[in-house]
Design an enzyme around this catalytic site. Structure first.
Site, PDB file in Angstrom:
ATOM      1  N   ASP A  71       0.815  -1.346  -0.088  1.00  0.00           N
ATOM      2  CA  ASP A  71       0.252   0.008   0.064  1.00  0.00           C
ATOM      3  C   ASP A  71       0.843   1.183   0.043  1.00  0.00           C
ATOM      4  OD1 ASP A  71      -2.605  -0.954  -0.257  1.00  0.00           O
ATOM      5  OD2 ASP A  71      -2.936  -1.315   1.785  1.00  0.00           O
ATOM      6  N   ASP A 151     -11.759  -8.647  13.723  1.00  0.00           N
ATOM      7  CA  ASP A 151     -10.456  -9.376  13.864  1.00  0.00           C
ATOM      8  C   ASP A 151     -10.034  -9.277  15.095  1.00  0.00           C
ATOM      9  OD1 ASP A 151     -10.806  -9.942  11.118  1.00  0.00           O
ATOM     10  OD2 ASP A 151      -9.253  -8.782  10.640  1.00  0.00           O
ATOM     11  N   CYS A 383      17.296  -6.363 -11.274  1.00  0.00           N
ATOM     12  CA  CYS A 383      17.744  -6.893  -9.954  1.00  0.00           C
ATOM     13  C   CYS A 383      17.976  -8.585 -10.601  1.00  0.00           C
ATOM     14  CB  CYS A 383      16.807  -7.239  -8.766  1.00  0.00           C
ATOM     15  SG  CYS A 383      17.689  -7.112  -7.479  1.00  0.00           S
ATOM     16  N   MET A 386      18.709  -8.648 -14.034  1.00  0.00           N
ATOM     17  CA  MET A 386      20.228  -8.219 -14.333  1.00  0.00           C
ATOM     18  C   MET A 386      21.124  -9.272 -14.183  1.00  0.00           C
ATOM     19  SD  MET A 386      22.869  -6.998 -12.294  1.00  0.00           S
ATOM     20  CE  MET A 386      24.297  -5.973 -12.486  1.00  0.00           C
ATOM     21  N   HIS A 520      15.611  -1.363  -8.068  1.00  0.00           N
ATOM     22  CA  HIS A 520      14.424  -1.671  -8.732  1.00  0.00           C
ATOM     23  C   HIS A 520      13.715  -0.063  -9.049  1.00  0.00           C
ATOM     24  CE1 HIS A 520      13.533  -5.715  -7.426  1.00  0.00           C
ATOM     25  NE2 HIS A 520      14.456  -5.500  -6.523  1.00  0.00           N
ATOM     26  N   GLU A 522      10.825   0.555 -10.445  1.00  0.00           N
ATOM     27  CA  GLU A 522       9.483   0.461 -10.424  1.00  0.00           C
ATOM     28  C   GLU A 522       8.937   1.121  -9.010  1.00  0.00           C
ATOM     29  OE1 GLU A 522      11.362  -2.056 -10.315  1.00  0.00           O
ATOM     30  OE2 GLU A 522      10.602  -3.754  -9.143  1.00  0.00           O
TER      31      GLU A 522
END
Ligand code: GLN
Length: 559
Positions: A71, A151, A383, A386, A520, A522
């Site tokens: 998130d 919960d 990662c 590569m 990374h 992204e």
């Protein structure tokens, strides 16, 4: 003084609480309010770093190297405030901290209990996440509480935020509850009962929702909204419909149109100019009107669960929007790839090998890298991607026949990828890291900067310095770099501090677009303009497609 919006969830999980919280934050930000988001996770793991992506989805990494819930990725894509370690904490972290205090004697001989000690600790962590008392202090912190009301796990969190809102007085906090309104096909009706019950459950623990965000597969008619209002003690204007959409970037507009931000600002007594969602509208327009379509083969292991590559999927989409293209991602299970069927990759516009851990499926990834290199298909290795590109190049171009990573083959004759302790041995022998290594503590994590070699593709993309985030243990072995370089592999970026290999690529004269990155990228992609590396990769894929279609076209003409 920082004000808080607590976001809870009811009925079932996976309703998109993170997106709802991030959307509210984005709308508030567009009103000029300084916001942040905090995620509370009710499990005992200290962080999600040790959890399987099959169970937990992607582990998102922040600039300061925290391994967090996915998130937080949505948060960073939706608002401009950057997330830090303090923006995500778990029950495990809370207990760890309370127990450490207890051992230090901080509680002065008192009996240490969930209430007040654990709940106080939670409140301290929430305030820390909001930057209270620091230069990063925000106007509004939106606090998402993981799990579902009812919960056992999330009870201490709910109790803590109830106390917090009581302590702060009436107009300093608000409660938003996300609930589910199922459509029962046999009856042809939307059912409000689960929502009545979850709001009741919340009241039982002393929390009255100010807003109910009602998830459903369709818009909820006024009649049902009125009914929900009556049974839940939430005014009708606080009963907001959140229906299924084809892109998450539509959610801020949907919530704003129904007055969510107005309601929250009223409750918190915050006066600002109205929201401005123009850039979200433009984003949606771009999403809905692509000029072209390309398909990327994603060769990975966790192919049956797209949550494992959440940020990567988003990054590819962002870059697609930037190039007016719709990016379709097709998962290719690398375990099924063999020398006989790897040819199937020729049908794609580019190949991407994402990050991953463990031996399973690695040889398939090596085949994918080989195929992309030989057939001049654009290749991006991230990662592990590569590392396999380096292994492949070592085996087939540099004459290191059985090259491998010590992660997959500890006794490989050519450990081109290995742990630093392994390749730093002076006599060249491989020495295993002590087996007591703490799973949570041995990774290269978070942002690091590297110098980029001029004249390379990496330099075209990043300029002189690249700063990206990491999450891995193994590195390209420095002892093989000369040999790989002599065979034609370009090491185009090296970390400033430890001189580790950060980017490898093939020269343009040999291949149109072939690159492996140890980081990374992204994690830093946002919808606003896309990420330079992904933008470059997508335009290479578009160029490849154009060429491929031309060849097909001329073949047809010849026939
Ligand atoms: N397993 C590899 C390593 O630990 C790659 C990790 C990754 O892809 N995130 O170095």
């Amino acid at each position: 003084m920082t004000k808080y919006v607590f976001v809870t969830g009811g009925v079932v999980s996976s309703l998109g609480k993170g997106i709802a919280a991030a959307s509210l934050a984005a709308i508030l930000e567009s009103r000029g309010i300084k916001v942040t988001l905090i995620k509370l996770d009710p499990y005992l793991n200290v962080d999600p770093g040790t959890m399987s992506p099959f169970q937990h989805g992607e582990v998102y990494v922040t600039e300061d190297g925290a391994e967090t819930d996915l998130d937080l990725g949505h948060y960073e894509r939706f608002i401009t405030t950057r997330m830090k370690k303090a923006n995500n904490f778990t029950t495990g972290q809370i207990y760890k901290s309370v127990l450490e205090r207890e051992r230090r004697g901080d509680y002065l001989g008192k009996t240490v209990q969930v209430i007040p000690h654990v709940t106080n600790e939670i409140q301290e962590f929430v305030k820390r996440g909001a930057g209270v008392g620091t230069e990063h202090e925000v106007d509004v912190a939106i606090v998402e509480i993981g799990g579902t009301v009812g919960d056992i796990e999330s009870l201490p969190f709910l109790e803590a935020v109830r106390q917090m809102s009581l302590r702060m007085g009436p107009n300093n906090s608000a409660f938003v509850h996300l609930t589910y309104v199922p459509w029962i096909a046999a009856a042809g009706e939307l059912k409000t009962k689960p929502t009545q019950h979850t709001a009741q459950k919340l009241r039982e623990i002393g929390i009255q929702a100010d807003v109910l965000l009602c998830r459903a597969d369709r818009r909820i008619p006024d009649e049902e909204r009125e009914k929900i209002s009556l049974f839940t003690n939430v005014p009708t204007w606080g009963v907001i419909s959140m229906w299924d959409v084809d892109t998450i970037y539509k959610v801020p507009r949907i919530l704003h149109e129904q007055g969510l931000d107005g309601l929250i600002c009223d409750k918190l007594r915050i006066h600002t100019p109205p929201a401005n969602l123009k850039r979200w509208d433009e984003l949606v327009r771009e999403f809905e009107h692509p000029e072209r379509e390309i398909t990327i083969a994603m060769c990975g292991k966790y192919t049956d669960l797209s949550d494992s590559y959440k940020s990567l999927n988003e990054a590819l989409r962002h870059a697609g929007m930037h190039s007016h293209a719709k990016v379709l991602i097709e998962y290719v299970d690398s375990e099924t790839l063999t020398a006989d069927n790897v040819q199937q990759l020729a049908a794609f516009d580019a190949v991407l090998v994402p990050g991953g851990f463990g031996k399973r499926g690695v040889e398939g990834k090596v085949l994918a890298a080989k195929f992309a290199r030989e057939s001049k298909l654009p290749y991006l290795g991230i990662c592990l991607g590569m590392q396999v590109a380096t292994i492949e190049f070592a085996r087939h171009q540099a004459g290191l026949e059985k090259a491998n990573s010590t992660e997959f083959e500890p006794d490989t004759p050519h450990p081109v990828i290995a742990l630093i302790e392994e390749w730093q041995d002076a006599d060249g022998s491989i020495q295993k890291r002590s087996s007591s290594s703490d799973l949570g503590g041995t990774m290269r994590l978070g942002a690091q900067s590297s110098d980029v070699k001029s004249g390379t593709l990496a330099h075209e993309i990043y300029g002189d310095v690249v700063t990206e985030r990491h999450r891995h243990r193994y590195e390209a072995n420095v002892n093989y770099l000369d040999q790989l370089g002599a065979a034609g592999l370009v090491i185009s970026a090296i970390t400033q501090r430890e001189k580790l290999t950060e980017i490898v690529e093939l020269p343009r004269s040999v291949h149109p677009w072939f690159m492996g990155v140890q980081f990374h990228p992204e994690f830093k992609s946002t919808p606003w303009g896309g990420h330079p590396l992904f933008n470059s990769f997508i335009s290479a894929a578009l160029a490849h497609q154009r060429e491929r279609l031309q060849i097909v076209g001329s073949e047809k003409a010849a026939a």
